[in-house]
Design an enzyme around this catalytic site. Sequence first.
Site, short mmCIF file in Angstrom:
data_model
loop_
_atom_site.label_atom_id
_atom_site.label_comp_id
_atom_site.label_asym_id
_atom_site.label_seq_id
_atom_site.Cartn_x
_atom_site.Cartn_y
_atom_site.Cartn_z
N GLY A 41 -25.05 1.19 3.07
CA GLY A 41 -25.79 1.86 4.14
C GLY A 41 -25.58 3.36 4.18
N LEU A 42 -25.45 3.95 2.97
CA LEU A 42 -25.40 5.42 2.86
C LEU A 42 -24.30 6.06 3.68
CD1 LEU A 42 -29.25 6.11 2.94
CD2 LEU A 42 -27.75 6.12 0.94
N ASN A 45 -33.60 9.94 -3.01
CA ASN A 45 -33.52 8.48 -2.89
C ASN A 45 -34.59 8.04 -1.90
OD1 ASN A 45 -32.88 5.85 -2.37
ND2 ASN A 45 -30.89 6.29 -1.44
N CYS A 63 -34.94 4.64 1.14
CA CYS A 63 -34.46 4.60 2.52
C CYS A 63 -35.59 4.21 3.48
CB CYS A 63 -33.95 5.98 2.95
SG CYS A 63 -32.88 6.74 1.77
C1 LIG Z 1 -22.19 0.33 -4.09
C2 LIG Z 1 -23.47 1.00 -4.45
C3 LIG Z 1 -23.89 2.13 -3.74
C4 LIG Z 1 -25.08 2.78 -4.06
N1 LIG Z 1 -25.46 3.90 -3.36
C5 LIG Z 1 -26.60 4.56 -3.72
C6 LIG Z 1 -26.98 5.76 -3.06
O1 LIG Z 1 -26.27 6.28 -2.20
N2 LIG Z 1 -28.16 6.35 -3.42
C7 LIG Z 1 -28.96 5.84 -4.42
O2 LIG Z 1 -30.02 6.41 -4.73
N3 LIG Z 1 -28.60 4.71 -5.08
C8 LIG Z 1 -27.46 4.06 -4.76
N4 LIG Z 1 -27.09 2.93 -5.44
C9 LIG Z 1 -27.96 2.43 -6.54
C10 LIG Z 1 -27.43 2.86 -7.92
O3 LIG Z 1 -27.36 4.27 -8.02
C11 LIG Z 1 -28.33 2.29 -9.05
O4 LIG Z 1 -29.65 2.77 -8.89
C12 LIG Z 1 -28.38 0.77 -9.05
O5 LIG Z 1 -27.14 0.22 -8.69
C13 LIG Z 1 -28.81 0.20 -10.41
O6 LIG Z 1 -27.93 0.58 -11.46
P1 LIG Z 1 -26.64 -0.31 -11.92
O7 LIG Z 1 -27.15 -1.71 -12.14
O8 LIG Z 1 -26.14 0.35 -13.17
O9 LIG Z 1 -25.68 -0.25 -10.81
C14 LIG Z 1 -25.90 2.26 -5.12
C15 LIG Z 1 -25.47 1.14 -5.85
C16 LIG Z 1 -24.28 0.50 -5.53
C17 LIG Z 1 -23.84 -0.69 -6.35
#
Ligand SMILES: Cc1cc2nc3c(=O)[nH]c(=O)nc-3n(C[C@H](O)[C@H](O)[C@H](O)COP(=O)(O)O)c2cc1C
Length: 303
Positions: free
Chosen positions: A72-73, A127, A130
């Site tokens: 949740g950011l 991002n 949201c």
């Molecule tokens: C714990 C967690 C927190 C994340 N927080 C954000 C975020 O703050 N902003 C965002 O654009 N993506 C966020 N993501 C998404 C990742 O940046 C990414 O797009 C997504 O997890 C897919 O890549 P991956 O499979 O390599 O994790 C988050 C992912 C995870 C697992």
Amino acid sequence: MDKLKVNIGNLFLKNPVMTASGTFGNGKEYTDFIDLSRLGGICVKGTTIHDRQGNAYPRMAETPSGMLNAVGLQNKGVNYFAEKIYPEIKDYDTNIIVNVSGSTIEDYVACTERLVELDKIPAIELNISCPNVKEGGMAFGTCTTSAAAVTKAVRRVWNRPLIVKLSPNVTDITEIARAVEAEGADSVSLINTLMGMAIDIHRRRPKLSTVTGGLSGPCVKPVAVRMVWQTYNAVKIPIIGMGGISCWEDAIEFILAGATAIQIGTYNFIDPTISVKVVDGIKQYLDRNGISSVKELIGALEV
Ligand SMILES: Cc1cc2nc3c(=O)[nH]c(=O)nc-3n(C[C@H](O)[C@H](O)[C@H](O)COP(=O)(O)O)c2cc1C
């Protein structure tokens, strides 16, 4: 190492490997594990105009080959970032990209305006997954009109490279990609997490406090590769691919599908050194195959 260099418009990367927002803190957290200067870039945690507590616990659940999250950011807001975090990370020898999140277009613009003052932030990543509070909570990134509107508004105040991070929770990702390209995005990054859900059958309750959450990790990779390939065939701007990357072979797969650069997210939690291993693996693959630049592989998939 010239053969690893790529660029996203005016954003120059020493290699195509970056870390994904929300999985790598502000970079500082990983300095005991890797030399950050080996990375093409670091996307810092989602930053908002005001501080956010995030969602109630539990907000993470493990799944087969992946995880669900509903963090949740949680962050301390852009002023805290600018005053406390930026001075500590601004001189890292890599690109520090700030992931900007918001609940209204005004939030995104105000957050970006504060970042304009920080001259060592070479790019931002919007991002758009949201919820748009003024439009009933549907994510900005799931409708062409709101995706275009937020991109346009931020473009007016930000003249450095602008990356728009797309949501995969849509019927046709290419129409969103085209909409943000038309409003001046320099690049699109994809994918953010896929909406998912898991249930604790003994308690008959959802595993996450928010019931649903974002799925990430190796399980999402085929969906992500498919979306990168579709987007590559739909837009002219460079693509940053991510979703489930856990080794250098996965990174090459995304590049062949059309990604100019890639990001690694969830796998940092399994192996905090994975990003540099991927850099080394790509380099060795190029050497072994007599390829003089990684750019030759971008979209080189033969169908
Ligand atoms: C714990 C967690 C927190 C994340 N927080 C954000 C975020 O703050 N902003 C965002 O654009 N993506 C966020 N993501 C998404 C990742 O940046 C990414 O797009 C997504 O997890 C897919 O890549 P991956 O499979 O390599 O994790 C988050 C992912 C995870 C697992």
